[in-house]
Design a protein around this motif. Structure first.
Motif, PDB file in Angstrom:
ATOM      1  N   ILE A  37       0.895  -0.721   0.356  1.00  0.00           N
ATOM      2  CA  ILE A  37       0.231  -0.024   0.226  1.00  0.00           C
ATOM      3  C   ILE A  37       0.549   1.274  -0.397  1.00  0.00           C
ATOM      4  O   ILE A  37       1.770   0.996   0.858  1.00  0.00           O
TER       5      ILE A  37
ATOM      6  N   LYS B 216      -3.250   4.196  -2.613  1.00  0.00           N
ATOM      7  CA  LYS B 216      -4.396   4.394  -1.418  1.00  0.00           C
ATOM      8  C   LYS B 216      -4.471   5.981  -1.795  1.00  0.00           C
ATOM      9  O   LYS B 216      -3.511   6.272  -0.904  1.00  0.00           O
TER      10      LYS B 216
ATOM     11  N   TRP C 212      -2.613  -3.544  -2.620  1.00  0.00           N
ATOM     12  CA  TRP C 212      -3.650  -3.294  -2.113  1.00  0.00           C
ATOM     13  C   TRP C 212      -4.429  -2.876  -3.490  1.00  0.00           C
ATOM     14  O   TRP C 212      -3.260  -1.893  -4.522  1.00  0.00           O
TER      15      TRP C 212
ATOM     16  N   GLY D 210      -4.003  -0.105  -7.768  1.00  0.00           N
ATOM     17  CA  GLY D 210      -3.136  -0.361  -6.604  1.00  0.00           C
ATOM     18  C   GLY D 210      -2.039   0.334  -7.008  1.00  0.00           C
ATOM     19  O   GLY D 210      -1.503  -0.541  -8.354  1.00  0.00           O
TER      20      GLY D 210
ATOM     21  N   SER E  95       3.292   1.728   3.331  1.00  0.00           N
ATOM     22  CA  SER E  95       3.374   1.276   4.246  1.00  0.00           C
ATOM     23  C   SER E  95       4.762   0.605   4.074  1.00  0.00           C
ATOM     24  O   SER E  95       5.768  -0.077   4.253  1.00  0.00           O
TER      25      SER E  95
END
Length: 131
Positions: free
Chosen positions: A71, A112, A102, A109, A91
């Motif tokens: 992410i 986000k 993600w 993806g 992330s």
């Protein structure tokens, strides 16, 4: 995404730029006017003011390619006359192959887009009205 050296970087960069543009468009809808598509990246810390460019951000995000952060958060922080400042944070999860990142909504993806509560508009009034 293709998992061959140069095409990973090329495909990832294209998607990254598309998501930066989408986040900027969403922020324009909140603040009105037009924001320039010249991006300065606050990498890892939204309060950090040592900005990097898109290519440097891509290099940091893909340093473990073909594995990558599952992410990657993106949030517009500020509109300026000469640039749009965007926060980018990978992330802290274990890196994964592209297919395991993600991807909600599908096709976005591993990015986000987050809505910043403190979006700042530092544009001059002339820049706010320029299409």
């Amino acid at each position: 995404m293709k998992e061959e050296g140069g095409s990973i970087t090329r495909d990832f960069t294209a998607r990254f730029k598309r998501e930066l543009d989408a986040a900027t468009s969403e922020a324009e809808g909140r603040l009105g006017g037009h924001a320039v598509r010249n991006y300065k990246i606050a990498f890892g810390d939204p309060r950090g003011r040592k900005f990097i460019g898109i290519e440097s951000a891509v290099g940091r995000l893909l340093k473990g390619a073909p594995l990558m952060p599952p992410i990657i958060d993106i949030s517009v922080l500020e509109f300026r006359d000469d640039c749009t400042v965007i926060f980018v944070r990978p992330s802290s999860h274990h890196p994964v192959p592209w297919a395991e990142t993600w991807d909600l909504p599908t096709g976005h993806g591993p990015f986000k887009v987050l809505v910043a509560t403190g979006l700042t508009d530092s544009r001059s009034s002339d820049a706010k009205d320029t299409p």
